[in-house]
Design a protein around this motif. Sequence first.
Motif, PDB file in Angstrom:
ATOM      1  N   TYR A 107       0.809  -1.223   0.000  1.00  0.00           N
ATOM      2  CA  TYR A 107       0.000   0.000   0.000  1.00  0.00           C
ATOM      3  C   TYR A 107       0.840   1.270   0.000  1.00  0.00           C
ATOM      4  O   TYR A 107       0.480   2.266  -0.604  1.00  0.00           O
ATOM      5  CB  TYR A 107      -0.926   0.027   1.218  1.00  0.00           C
ATOM      6  N   LYS A 108       1.952   1.242   0.736  1.00  0.00           N
ATOM      7  CA  LYS A 108       2.709   2.476   0.950  1.00  0.00           C
ATOM      8  C   LYS A 108       4.076   2.390   0.291  1.00  0.00           C
ATOM      9  O   LYS A 108       4.759   1.372   0.379  1.00  0.00           O
ATOM     10  CB  LYS A 108       2.941   2.694   2.454  1.00  0.00           C
ATOM     11  N   TYR A 110       0.696   6.476  -1.347  1.00  0.00           N
ATOM     12  CA  TYR A 110      -0.182   5.323  -1.132  1.00  0.00           C
ATOM     13  C   TYR A 110      -0.769   4.831  -2.445  1.00  0.00           C
ATOM     14  O   TYR A 110      -1.146   5.645  -3.298  1.00  0.00           O
ATOM     15  CB  TYR A 110      -1.363   5.724  -0.238  1.00  0.00           C
ATOM     16  N   LYS A 133      -1.749  -2.752   7.564  1.00  0.00           N
ATOM     17  CA  LYS A 133      -0.731  -2.207   6.660  1.00  0.00           C
ATOM     18  C   LYS A 133      -1.115  -0.851   6.078  1.00  0.00           C
ATOM     19  O   LYS A 133      -0.290  -0.190   5.447  1.00  0.00           O
ATOM     20  CB  LYS A 133      -0.509  -3.173   5.493  1.00  0.00           C
ATOM     21  N   MET A 134      -2.373  -0.461   6.232  1.00  0.00           N
ATOM     22  CA  MET A 134      -2.760   0.864   5.745  1.00  0.00           C
ATOM     23  C   MET A 134      -1.933   1.954   6.428  1.00  0.00           C
ATOM     24  O   MET A 134      -1.743   3.020   5.872  1.00  0.00           O
ATOM     25  CB  MET A 134      -4.246   1.106   5.994  1.00  0.00           C
ATOM     26  N   TRP A 135      -1.492   1.710   7.654  1.00  0.00           N
ATOM     27  CA  TRP A 135      -0.650   2.703   8.331  1.00  0.00           C
ATOM     28  C   TRP A 135       0.542   2.087   9.063  1.00  0.00           C
ATOM     29  O   TRP A 135       1.451   2.792   9.476  1.00  0.00           O
ATOM     30  CB  TRP A 135      -1.471   3.535   9.326  1.00  0.00           C
ATOM     31  N   ARG A 136       0.554   0.783   9.226  1.00  0.00           N
ATOM     32  CA  ARG A 136       1.646   0.136   9.936  1.00  0.00           C
ATOM     33  C   ARG A 136       2.711  -0.354   8.954  1.00  0.00           C
ATOM     34  O   ARG A 136       2.381  -0.620   7.799  1.00  0.00           O
ATOM     35  CB  ARG A 136       1.141  -1.093  10.745  1.00  0.00           C
ATOM     36  N   ARG A 152      -7.989  -0.070  -2.089  1.00  0.00           N
ATOM     37  CA  ARG A 152      -9.362  -0.290  -1.611  1.00  0.00           C
ATOM     38  C   ARG A 152     -10.354   0.640  -2.305  1.00  0.00           C
ATOM     39  O   ARG A 152     -11.491   0.292  -2.544  1.00  0.00           O
ATOM     40  CB  ARG A 152      -9.422  -0.094  -0.096  1.00  0.00           C
ATOM     41  N   PHE A 207      -8.413   7.707   5.486  1.00  0.00           N
ATOM     42  CA  PHE A 207      -8.100   9.099   5.789  1.00  0.00           C
ATOM     43  C   PHE A 207      -9.248  10.046   5.455  1.00  0.00           C
ATOM     44  O   PHE A 207      -9.847   9.971   4.380  1.00  0.00           O
ATOM     45  CB  PHE A 207      -6.839   9.544   5.045  1.00  0.00           C
TER      46      PHE A 207
END
Lengths: 456, 456
Positions: free
Chosen positions: A3-4, A85, B77-80, A89, A382
Amino acid sequence: MQYKYLLDEKDMPTHWYNILTDMKKKPPFYRHPATLEELAPPGPPMPPPVFPMALIEQEFSPERYIEIPDEVADVLKMWRPSPVYRAARWEKALDTPAKIYYKWEGVSPPGSHKPNTAVAQAYYAKAEGLEGVATETGAGQWGSALSFATNYFGLKCKIFMVAISFQQKPYRRIAMETWGGSVVPSPSSETNAGRAVLEQDPESPGSLGIAISEALEYAVTHDGYKYSLGSVVNFVLLHQTVIGQEAMKQMEMAGDYPDIVIGCAGGGSNAAGLIFPFMKDKLTGAKPNLRAIFVESTACPSMTRGVYAYDWGDTAKTGPVAKMHTVGHSFIPAPVHAGGLRYHGMAPSICALLDQGQAESRAYHQNEVLSSAVGFARAEGFIVAPETAHAVKAVMDEALACKESGESKVILFNASGHGHFDLAAYDAYFRQDLPDYQLDESRIEVALTELPKIPA
Amino acid sequence: MQYKYLLDEKDMPTHWYNILTDMKKKPPFYRHPATLEELAPPGPPMPPPVFPMALIEQEFSPERYIEIPDEVADVLKMWRPSPVYRAARWEKALDTPAKIYYKWEGVSPPGSHKPNTAVAQAYYAKAEGLEGVATETGAGQWGSALSFATNYFGLKCKIFMVAISFQQKPYRRIAMETWGGSVVPSPSSETNAGRAVLEQDPESPGSLGIAISEALEYAVTHDGYKYSLGSVVNFVLLHQTVIGQEAMKQMEMAGDYPDIVIGCAGGGSNAAGLIFPFMKDKLTGAKPNLRAIFVESTACPSMTRGVYAYDWGDTAKTGPVAKMHTVGHSFIPAPVHAGGLRYHGMAPSICALLDQGQAESRAYHQNEVLSSAVGFARAEGFIVAPETAHAVKAVMDEALACKESGESKVILFNASGHGHFDLAAYDAYFRQDLPDYQLDESRIEVALTELPKIPA
């Protein structure tokens, strides 16, 4: 699924990118606010010289890349490089074959892209030996960023905050104070400009135009102070190009290059920050088909309904005159929640690109914008600022067009800030209490009659 | 200077760490809320079985490491992994030889560590075929996290929000609604518990105790619903251990190992999440000198003024009885801004460690706490939640002790959440309008007379 896309601090850009050097036709020089004479360097660049000289030099720099001072980079590293990102989703929720990426600038302590230039401006003010800077702020994003930034250079920060926002949005004001800034509601009794307004109307809710006049007057009349500005001019957009330079590296990590780059635009700084480094590839011929979309509010449609003409940058006509897309400096936009998109003009460099057919613009109403932002929040987590939500809506439309055509385009946009202090906009949307202001075109017509008459 | 230590998504922990397996003396079993009988597995674990069975199994698991399901990891995993920061500017401001690091959990979309367990709880609820979950929330951190998490698993989320917070803190409520949760002010007319209170007092401001009773009743009386809890119990703390496991890798990247680990503790989940993986090194003898400090509010001093005894977890005495540090389930703490620290008890696993001399506790008043948080914000940029600010104050005291002694200790703390929705606390501090409530010890004495009388 990844994702990131993250970069290390050592991968932060070392230079700002100056797009003017790659434009075949540059925006014309500014003009004097009173005489309307062209202000071509090396003549006096901006009357009055309200900015630190280093910034004025950057405004007219012939250099393609300008080195970021170590002291600036050191503060930017507190949150930069920011993540890119993959909106996997949201793609799924939209059922689109498009690949959507976003640069997330909400990770900065003040919560938006604004500190990218605030830190640089604070550094140059300090380097010039100043004691402080003065500025105006509407909803408070810019004031927050400057308060945050000046704190690191031991500078005072005087912020004139539009009175109605000062009263209605105390959280941003408290944040500014937490970082050490001094915030007064505008109109204030501290300037002639403010006192004049208060004499007429002691209960004046204020306006950005009045606040600019107060900040300018404060800077000019206080020794050791200069003025600071959060958008529109070249040097501000220059400082924001760290966003796009990082994003280029991150898109490379992701193995993609965008077909479309998108940003919301009030004065234009966050959009330019993301888009300009990619636009270089378009201007230099490497990516001739790249599409760049600047998104504004229908409440203040400088790019989509305004004219491309000379106009004053501020309501009080004290700042320089610039050639830009404008609905007229006297136009008062409807009170949409996206306060950052309520500026009558647009960055001259963006306008030159639009005029040359290198970029596109479009405008949205706030209900469709909030609707797409809610969809984004439910998919990506977010909650973005109402300004950013305009970019979200444009991305959604492009992604749905891909669904229609079956194309798997790569779309990259700038998620310029979080909406934690703007949740009233979401609430109004849910309560079906969010007006879609219908633009009264005749008000633009009237405002356009007040543009400066440039001598032939 | 490197400020941030980042991990890739692929470096996220694959398992949760179950500290109970490494404790020489484990916390005793829960007891039945009515009969007070010990609830030893494999008997009925918790009456009523309000949680999904997978969570109840985790509560009593004999496994040291429990695998994180892919579906849970995918949302985390969206933020971790979240970043670890070196607080270099704050060290300088404090003029301390200590090296300060912090884990920054404010990057999650809901803004705190809470979604680490909310996502897992939503996953297991869905896996069990549930339609939705019900919960209570005070200021709204937990409700936000659960609303955010359930959205990803297509579950409904019913949130009973303490009425006074519902009215005074609309932003958190709007955030919950943005993620799709259904929020009602508690007491509500939707449950017997709520109606009973409203009959007595139609204007009741509500309390966390009432809201818990409503959520429990709603879960038990609605087919397809179970209850969800944000702290205290083992499985919640288990889910939070991703924090500390990541931090161990990041401290290794930084080339340091903490001498002191610190977290604020209401029910204890964020502190345990950071501390437990390090505590493993202490319990197993690898790091016997590691100090772990749990920080609470003087307004609700369960660890520093309470007793270590059996008590009900909720005011209505419907949940199980646990042995823990408590000021009594009927104790009503002063309305400090750190709403998350107003719980009368403490996680039984933390209490067992405190009882065994493996950990320390301390309490602070809110003015000293906010003062240190302002210093932190000016140095590090981030404005932390009032709860987190308690950890900040403890870190500051330890860092100043290092200055005194000349020791260069390594201190790591959990910056558990941002304070964007809690700026009123900062404002009150600046206006010198923040009361330091003096604890009336006799009120604890009275509350302690109402502890359950455990049969010998």
